[in-house]
Design an enzyme around this catalytic site. Structure first.
Site, short mmCIF file in Angstrom:
data_model
loop_
_atom_site.label_atom_id
_atom_site.label_comp_id
_atom_site.label_asym_id
_atom_site.label_seq_id
_atom_site.Cartn_x
_atom_site.Cartn_y
_atom_site.Cartn_z
N LYS A 173 -32.77 73.41 -0.60
CA LYS A 173 -31.72 74.49 0.38
C LYS A 173 -30.40 72.68 1.45
O LYS A 173 -31.97 71.82 1.90
CB LYS A 173 -31.95 75.10 1.97
CG LYS A 173 -31.11 75.49 2.75
CD LYS A 173 -31.94 77.39 3.70
CE LYS A 173 -30.81 77.64 5.10
NZ LYS A 173 -31.71 78.22 5.14
N SER A 212 -29.14 83.35 5.53
CA SER A 212 -28.20 82.05 5.80
C SER A 212 -28.59 80.71 4.17
O SER A 212 -28.05 79.79 4.21
CB SER A 212 -28.89 80.83 6.36
OG SER A 212 -30.27 80.56 6.65
N SER A 271 -33.47 84.53 6.22
CA SER A 271 -32.59 83.25 5.66
C SER A 271 -32.80 83.37 4.36
O SER A 271 -32.16 82.49 3.54
CB SER A 271 -32.98 82.90 6.45
OG SER A 271 -32.02 82.52 7.39
#
Lengths: 96, 485
Positions: free
Chosen positions: B76, B151, B175
């Site tokens: 990420k 997210s 997330s």
């Protein structure tokens, strides 16, 4: 409505955010809605309840006081928008 | 892709059927073919990946082995990889190149994993759809008109569409679990402190935790095992033994006590989600688990508590973006004006949360909002401690709905916040949680079963998920994607 436009402007200044007029109006509405929603917490009797700041509380985490290598100066300054004489360069903060 | 899972690819490497270089090149080719449509990667580190693959092949030729040696993974774009841009999905970090690796990246490199690139995220991990990225809109591989969740939506899409064998994300309020659910893969959010946050861009420091995605429970476990452990550079990192999690995947859950909280089957939950999750709980019972009803009475307060605490912590953490040490600087009349103009680079959701956090921490409102939220957090944490005196695992839905359409909730922050209603409590308490695929709705969209465990009891929820997965086989279903020539 729990907030006023003056509140929004004061918060934006404290948070050091430049907001457009449209943003101020939008945040006034949205922040008020979120804070109204949070009023749900007033239903609870919290007398004598201790606050929890961390999921797993740890206290006084110490490390040995020894010199460790740090990042090279070039690496530290590499990302700076402006630099001079091996330092971060900013506008003057204090008046002459 | 010749190999469905990380575990299959690892076995093929061990048998000498393939090489890390071949696997990595196949992944990079697939990214080129698919990611124009899916938009899961912000940076593709193809040169680094092929170098790491060659090094992994050399290590294997020298007789080394390991669960991640030569396995291509994604990271990420909020976790630092030395020399590779780290944007946190924000214009305020455009051009920033981290001078060091995050702890978890150090661990992955030591294990010989291959880094394919950095994946899209909601700006500063604030969001539930990845639409808050300042760069691109990531698509759900099961339906390109829909969000992947967030997210960590870029990592979820990459693993779901087989553009990485596994991926790292972060989970502050759901997330990783929520996008895992929406993309039909496994997502694990370990106990707070199990993995060092060193080198990870901070959002809400008392809630943030590095977390991971895999197609299967075993894949997710491999990434967890490699990244877990004590790190003195993160003072909230826990100095506790790390069990052999892979060895704990026996698939035997006879006698396991599974609690079903009434508060998680409420009005507003999609009927097809409820049906699938209840069927999954029945399957756990069939496998020998003992199901019992439990109560987590303060569940409905988790959302307001989270949306006071997380923005408060975020407003303090994000004060550092002032255009002095990194990122762009937009010059103003004086230094304060410069800082204000520079910080206008934050996107709408981040500004909204900084404003909210600043307000609830400001003089006169601290006790009314922030202080009160911290006390209710105590009650939520206590709910879980009480429940875990009666049961070993809590089973419930991960998300109240399947993937929603891009743009559908973008203008309504409160409605968007509801996407995390079933995941937030894990972060507020001292629990761990995961999402494992448990079926599809009538539109063919994946549904996730959430399993929650007590503090540091990841092995328990991983084994329960493994038993369920092996008995059902949802992980073998992959989205149909047209590869462009």
């Amino acid at each position: 409505m729990s907030l006023t436009l003056q509140d929004v402007e004061k918060i934006a200044h404290l948070a050091r955010l430049e907001l457009t007029r449209a943003e101020k109006a939008q945040y006034l509405e949205q922040l008020s809605a979120i804070l109204d929603y949070a009023d749900m917490l007033n239903e609870l009797d919290l007398e004598g309840i201790e606050p929890t700041a961390h999921a797993i509380a740890q206290q006084n985490i110490m490390r040995d006081d020894v010199v460790m290598p740090s990042l090279p100066l070039d690496d530290v300054l590499f990302n700076a928008p402006q630099q001079a004489q091996n330092q971060f360069l900013i506008q003057s903060v204090l008046d002459e | 892709m010749d190999y469905l899972s990380l575990t299959e690819a690892r076995d093929a490497l061990r048998r000498g059927e393939t090489s890390s270089t071949a696997l990595t090149q196949a992944m990079l080719d697939r990214i080129v073919a698919l990611d124009n449509d899916l938009q899961s990667y912000l940076t593709i580190t193809d040169e680094l990946a092929l170098e790491q693959a060659a090094a992994a092949d050399q290590r294997r030729a020298n007789g080394e082995d390991g669960p991640l040696l030569g396995i291509p993974v994604a990271i990420k774009d909020i976790i630092s990889v030395q020399g590779v841009p780290n944007t946190a999905g924000s214009k305020i970090l455009e051009g920033f190149i981290p001078p060091y690796d995050a702890f978890v990246v150090q661990k992955l490199k030591e294990a010989g994993a291959v880094i394919l690139g950095k994946t899209n995220t909601d700006e500063f991990a604030m969001g539930s759809s990845t639409e808050n990225s300042a760069y691109v809109t990531t698509r759900n591989p099961w339906d390109l008109e829909r969000v992947p969740g967030g997210s960590s939506g870029g990592s979820a899409t990459a693993v779901s569409a087989q553009m990485a064998f596994a991926a790292l994300g972060t989970d502050t309020g759901g997330s990783v679990r929520q996008p895992a659910s929406l993309c039909g893969i496994v997502g694990l959010r370990p106990t707070y402190g199990r993995i060092s946050r060193w080198g990870v861009v901070a959002f809400a420091s008392s809630l943030d935790q590095v977390s991971m995605f895999g197609r299967t429970v075993a894949d997710c476990t491999a990434l967890f095992q490699a990244t877990a452990g004590y790190d003195p550079r993160d003072s909230t990192s826990l100095d506790v033994p790390v069990p052999d999690f892979a060895a704990g995947l026996t698939g035997d859950i006879r006698g396991l006590r599974v609690g079903v909280p009434a508060e998680y089957f409420i009005e507003g939950i999609d009927q097809e989600v409820e049906t699938a999750v209840r069927a999954a709980i029945a399957k756990l019972q069939e496998l020998g688990a003992k199901i019992r009803p439990i109560s987590l009475p303060h569940t409905r307060y988790a959302l307001p508590v989270y949306y006071l605490i997380a923005p408060a912590e975020a407003s303090a953490n994000l004060a550092r973006y002032d255009g002095v040490r990194y990122g762009p600087r937009l010059p103003g009349a004086d230094m304060i004006d410069t800082v204000k103009k520079t910080r206008a680079l934050f996107g709408p959701e981040v500004k909204r949360r900084i404003m909210l956090g600043t307000y609830v921490l400001s003089a006169g409102y601290y006790d009314e909002y922030y202080g009160r939220a911290l006390k209710v957090r105590t009650l939520i944490k206590q709910d879980f401690l009480n429940a875990f005196e009666q049961v070993d695992v809590i089973a419930c839905p991960t998300s109240p709905t399947t993937a929603f359409k891009i743009g559908e909730r973008a203008d309504d922050p409160l409605n968007m916040y509801l996407a995390d209603i079933f995941t937030l409590s894990v972060n507020l308490s001292a629990s761990c949680g995961l999402s494992v695929p448990c079926g599809f709705d009538s539109k063919g969209l994946p549904i996730g079963l959430q399993l929650i465990g007590n503090t540091l009891q990841e092995a328990t929820i991983l084994n329960a998920a493994y038993a369920y997965e092996q008995a059902t086989g949802w992980h073998r279903q992959v989205p149909t994607l047209t590869v462009q020539d």
